[in-house]
Design a protein around this motif. Sequence first.
Motif, PDB file in Angstrom:
ATOM      1  N   SER A 167       0.832  -1.202   0.000  1.00  0.00           N
ATOM      2  CA  SER A 167       0.000   0.000   0.000  1.00  0.00           C
ATOM      3  C   SER A 167       0.869   1.256   0.000  1.00  0.00           C
ATOM      4  N   ALA A 168       1.934   1.221   0.796  1.00  0.00           N
ATOM      5  CA  ALA A 168       2.851   2.363   0.840  1.00  0.00           C
ATOM      6  C   ALA A 168       3.549   2.546  -0.497  1.00  0.00           C
ATOM      7  N   TRP A 169       3.852   1.425  -1.177  1.00  0.00           N
ATOM      8  CA  TRP A 169       4.487   1.496  -2.492  1.00  0.00           C
ATOM      9  C   TRP A 169       3.551   2.140  -3.519  1.00  0.00           C
ATOM     10  N   GLU A 170       2.280   1.761  -3.491  1.00  0.00           N
ATOM     11  CA  GLU A 170       1.300   2.376  -4.395  1.00  0.00           C
ATOM     12  C   GLU A 170       1.266   3.891  -4.202  1.00  0.00           C
ATOM     13  N   ASP A 171       1.191   4.310  -2.942  1.00  0.00           N
ATOM     14  CA  ASP A 171       1.142   5.751  -2.661  1.00  0.00           C
ATOM     15  C   ASP A 171       2.407   6.451  -3.150  1.00  0.00           C
ATOM     16  N   THR A 172       3.550   5.818  -2.929  1.00  0.00           N
ATOM     17  CA  THR A 172       4.828   6.405  -3.320  1.00  0.00           C
ATOM     18  C   THR A 172       4.939   6.537  -4.828  1.00  0.00           C
ATOM     19  N   VAL A 173       4.539   5.501  -5.563  1.00  0.00           N
ATOM     20  CA  VAL A 173       4.593   5.528  -7.028  1.00  0.00           C
ATOM     21  C   VAL A 173       3.708   6.641  -7.572  1.00  0.00           C
ATOM     22  N   CYS A 174       2.503   6.761  -7.024  1.00  0.00           N
ATOM     23  CA  CYS A 174       1.563   7.783  -7.523  1.00  0.00           C
ATOM     24  C   CYS A 174       2.061   9.192  -7.228  1.00  0.00           C
ATOM     25  N   ARG A 175       2.728   9.383  -6.099  1.00  0.00           N
ATOM     26  CA  ARG A 175       3.270  10.705  -5.761  1.00  0.00           C
ATOM     27  C   ARG A 175       4.511  11.030  -6.584  1.00  0.00           C
ATOM     28  N   THR A 176       5.337  10.025  -6.807  1.00  0.00           N
ATOM     29  CA  THR A 176       6.618  10.253  -7.478  1.00  0.00           C
ATOM     30  C   THR A 176       6.460  10.441  -8.975  1.00  0.00           C
ATOM     31  N   TYR A 177       5.593   9.658  -9.585  1.00  0.00           N
ATOM     32  CA  TYR A 177       5.455   9.673 -11.040  1.00  0.00           C
ATOM     33  C   TYR A 177       4.135  10.312 -11.472  1.00  0.00           C
ATOM     34  N   VAL A 178       3.065   9.532 -11.406  1.00  0.00           N
ATOM     35  CA  VAL A 178       1.747   9.989 -11.830  1.00  0.00           C
ATOM     36  C   VAL A 178       0.746   8.964 -11.300  1.00  0.00           C
ATOM     37  N   PRO A 179      -0.491   9.356 -10.968  1.00  0.00           N
ATOM     38  CA  PRO A 179      -1.469   8.382 -10.472  1.00  0.00           C
ATOM     39  C   PRO A 179      -1.689   7.233 -11.460  1.00  0.00           C
ATOM     40  N   VAL A 180      -1.515   6.001 -10.972  1.00  0.00           N
ATOM     41  CA  VAL A 180      -1.686   4.789 -11.767  1.00  0.00           C
ATOM     42  C   VAL A 180      -2.341   3.715 -10.899  1.00  0.00           C
ATOM     43  N   ARG A 181      -2.829   2.656 -11.559  1.00  0.00           N
ATOM     44  CA  ARG A 181      -3.326   1.474 -10.856  1.00  0.00           C
ATOM     45  C   ARG A 181      -2.160   0.486 -10.746  1.00  0.00           C
TER      46      ARG A 181
END
Length: 314
Positions: A18-32
Motif C-alpha cells: 500500500s505504501a508502495w502504491e502511494d509512493t509511485v503515484c506521488r513520485t510519477y503519476v497516479p496509476v493502478r
Amino acid sequence: MLSTFSTSAAQGESHGFSAWEDTVCRTYVPVRCVRSVERPFSAHLKVQELGLSQLSRIESSAMSYARMADDIRLDSCDDLQFCLMLEGALHVRQAGRQASLKPGDMGLYDASRPFELDFPSDYRALVVKLPRALLATRLAAPERLSARLLPGDARLGALASSMIREAAALGDMAGGQVTHRLSTSLADILALALEVELLGSEPLTGRHAQLLQRVKSYMLEHLADAQLDVTAIAEAHHIAPRTLNRLFAADGTTAIRWLWQQRLAASHKALTEGQVRQVAEAALSFGFSDFSHFSRSFKKAFGVQPHTLVRSPH
C-alpha cells in the motif's frame, strides 16, 4: 535533493504494498498498481531532482501499472517519462503501440494519455521524468514516439544510456546550477536519440541541404530581429514560404519553432556564461521584445526564471 523509499521500512507486507502504491503515484503519476505474482513483495526507490526534471532508480518485484482515462481526468499531468531498463523486462503499451524492453533498452511513455506498463519479473530501472515543454522545445510532437523501442546498442541510444547512468551516479553531489544544466543537456541528448533512432528520416541532400544550411545561418545572424518571420526569411532567399516550410519539415521541425529554440538557447547561454548582466539585455539581444512573454517561455523551456541565472558582479 535525494529521497528514498523502501518497503522494508513498512510494518507488514500489505502495508508495504500500500505504501508502495502511494509512493509511485506521488513520485510519477497516479496509476493502478497490480502485483504480478503472489509471493513476498519488495520495492526500493531513490529519487533525485535535476532542475525541473527528475531521475529515479527503481527496484521492485514483478508489477503492472496502468494509467486509465479516469486517472487522467482526476490528474491531468502531462509529463513524459523515459525508462532505461537495467535488469528484467518491460512491456509498454500506449496509443495502439507496444514495445518490449530488455536490459539496456529504453522507451518513452506519455502521462497525458492512457498507458500500461508490465514488468513480468523482478526488475531494476532508471526513469527520467521530463516536463513536456522541456522535450517539446527540442523534439516536435514527442508523444508520437511513445511505446517505441529505443535499443541500448544503437549509437545514440548508447550515448543516452551512458548519460542517464552517469547522472544517476552523481547522486546529491551536484549543486542547483549544475543539476539545471545537466537537466537541459539530458533533454538535448534524449531528444536527439529519439529523433534520429526512431524517426529514421533521411537527411536532406544536395542543393536542398545547402539551402537549409544557408537559411539557418541567416536566421542565426538575425536572431535580434524581432520582426523576422517566415515571409521575411523566404523573401531573403528568393523562395516561397511553402518551400521554406518543406525544408524544415524534412528536418523534423518548422522554421519558427527552430528560430524560437535558437533564440531561447542563445539567451540561456548568454545568461549562464555571463555574456549579459540583465534579463532585458538577454531578451532584446535575441529578438524578444515582450519581456513577460520571454520570461514565461524561458521558464517553460528550461524550468527556471531567467533572472535566476544572472551572474552577480564581482
